[in-house]
Design a protein around this motif. Structure first.
Motif, mmCIF file in Angstrom:
data_model
loop_
_atom_site.group_PDB
_atom_site.id
_atom_site.type_symbol
_atom_site.label_atom_id
_atom_site.label_comp_id
_atom_site.label_asym_id
_atom_site.label_seq_id
_atom_site.Cartn_x
_atom_site.Cartn_y
_atom_site.Cartn_z
ATOM 1 N N UNK A 116 0.835 -1.204 0.000
ATOM 2 C CA UNK A 116 0.000 0.000 0.000
ATOM 3 C C UNK A 116 0.872 1.256 0.000
ATOM 4 N N UNK A 117 0.766 2.036 -1.057
ATOM 5 C CA UNK A 117 1.630 3.196 -1.209
ATOM 6 C C UNK A 117 1.241 4.346 -0.285
ATOM 7 N N UNK A 118 0.003 4.335 0.230
ATOM 8 C CA UNK A 118 -0.408 5.409 1.129
ATOM 9 C C UNK A 118 -0.223 5.040 2.604
ATOM 10 N N UNK A 119 0.437 3.922 2.862
ATOM 11 C CA UNK A 119 0.843 3.539 4.212
ATOM 12 C C UNK A 119 2.353 3.679 4.342
ATOM 13 N N UNK A 143 2.818 -0.834 6.588
ATOM 14 C CA UNK A 143 2.692 -1.937 5.634
ATOM 15 C C UNK A 143 3.108 -3.261 6.254
ATOM 16 N N UNK A 144 4.236 -3.266 6.938
ATOM 17 C CA UNK A 144 4.725 -4.504 7.544
ATOM 18 C C UNK A 144 3.797 -4.971 8.665
ATOM 19 N N UNK A 145 3.271 -4.026 9.438
ATOM 20 C CA UNK A 145 2.343 -4.391 10.503
ATOM 21 C C UNK A 145 1.065 -4.991 9.916
ATOM 22 N N UNK A 146 0.614 -4.440 8.808
ATOM 23 C CA UNK A 146 -0.592 -4.964 8.158
ATOM 24 C C UNK A 146 -0.359 -6.399 7.683
ATOM 25 N N UNK A 147 0.792 -6.642 7.069
ATOM 26 C CA UNK A 147 1.100 -7.999 6.598
ATOM 27 C C UNK A 147 1.178 -8.967 7.771
ATOM 28 N N UNK A 148 1.792 -8.531 8.862
ATOM 29 C CA UNK A 148 1.884 -9.386 10.053
ATOM 30 C C UNK A 148 0.498 -9.722 10.597
ATOM 31 N N UNK A 187 6.214 7.132 3.712
ATOM 32 C CA UNK A 187 5.168 6.500 2.917
ATOM 33 C C UNK A 187 5.781 5.637 1.824
ATOM 34 N N UNK A 188 5.230 4.462 1.627
ATOM 35 C CA UNK A 188 5.777 3.530 0.634
ATOM 36 C C UNK A 188 5.754 4.122 -0.770
#
Length: 312
Positions: free
Chosen positions: A91-94, A99-104, A132-133
């Protein structure tokens, strides 16, 4: 660690409509190895990878990945595999950390914050954790994508053209990380069309138009093909190249910067041609060990495009 291979499949086949994009593909990947898929764009590398990790069901063939059947245990395979796609898919807006926390969270991992922090540190992302990514360069996006693949501590990494579009230094840094992971026992299957990356692999499979042309330890591939290669240097190389293409024993002439690489499988005929041209003293000739690039060009010359109009 088990002595069983990380991947062992035979006859892997996939059709899309009337076209066969993977044609009876066999592969055995030892655990802990860096195994390279080398081939041009459209050769079937991505489709093969997706079948190996359970994202696509093969139309033919059988085998196992990490001890699980590729046909009926896809979910178990996915839990043990990190798959890095060609296109950046986070996600480019994270931010990087978000992003890593979301994947975890998606993987329902324990020690979530610890795993994210460790990934940030090991991939050199800690100082950019809040960035931001979408603002990252290609090389940093690559690092973030790899960090995301590693959060659940996979046994196998499947990397699909991972360094496309990044600068040379980022590519070198990426491969340093891949070798570090391999040394820890992680098996890595990486597709690429960069020859300088192919030499980083322990094993290589050449793929063209859905078919495996040859595979084996990377250092032994040119010898398996049986190529003899001469290097020619001097002036007016285009004229020499045109002349060589009609000479006995010459099966391939490839331009590498300011030199020509002349290859063939009939050593006696090729050596005789080079001796005759060398006696003219117009160019400098040097016998050299055939490399992966010469082998790849030679194999591709005999491959048939499965999307050509007259293809079966």
């Amino acid at each position: 660690m088990s002595d069983a291979p990380a991947i062992a499949v035979t006859g892997l086949t996939k059709d899309f409509g009337p076209k066969r994009v993977v044609d009876h593909f066999d592969i055995t990947v030892p655990r802990g190895a860096i195994y390279g898929f080398l081939g041009p764009n459209g050769s079937g590398k991505t489709t093969t990878i997706r079948m190996l990790c359970g994202l696509l069901t093969p139309d033919g063939g059988e085998g196992q990945c990490l001890g699980f059947d590729i046909r009926c245990e896809a979910q178990k395979i996915k839990a043990e595999v990190g798959y890095m796609t060609q296109k950046f898919s986070l996600y480019e807006d994270l931010s990087i950390r978000e992003n890593l926390d979301f994947i975890a969270r998606m993987y329902r991992l324990d020690r979530r914050q610890q795993r994210v922090t460790t990934a940030l540190e090991e991939l050199g992302l800690a100082d950019r954790a809040k960035q931001l990514a979408g603002t990252l360069s290609g090389g940093w996006k690559q690092r973030l994508a790899l960090a995301a693949c590693l959060l659940h501590e996979p046994q196998l990494l499947l990397l699909d053209e991972p360094t496309a579009g990044v600068d040379p230094k980022a590519r070198r840094d990426f491969w340093d990380e891949i070798r570090r992971l391999s040394a820890k026992g992680v098996t890595v299957l990486v597709s690429t069309h960069y020859m300088d990356e192919a030499v980083q692999c322990d094993y290589i499979a050449y793929i063209a138009y859905g078919k495996k042309l040859i595979d084996g330890p990377s250092a032994k591939i040119p010898a398996q093909v049986g190529l003899v290669t001469w290097r020619a240097e001097g002036s007016n190389l285009p004229a020499l190249e045109a002349r060589l293409k009609t000479e006995p024993g010459v099966e391939q002439v490839a331009r590498f910067g300011s030199v020509l690489h002349i290859s063939g499988t009939d050593k006696q005929a090729l050596d005789a041609t080079v001796k005759r041209l060398s006696d003219e003293a117009t160019h400098r000739w040097t016998l050299q060990v055939a490399g992966l690039e010469e082998a790849f060009i030679y194999l591709m010359a005999g491959a048939r495009d499965n999307f050509a109009r007259d293809a079966a």
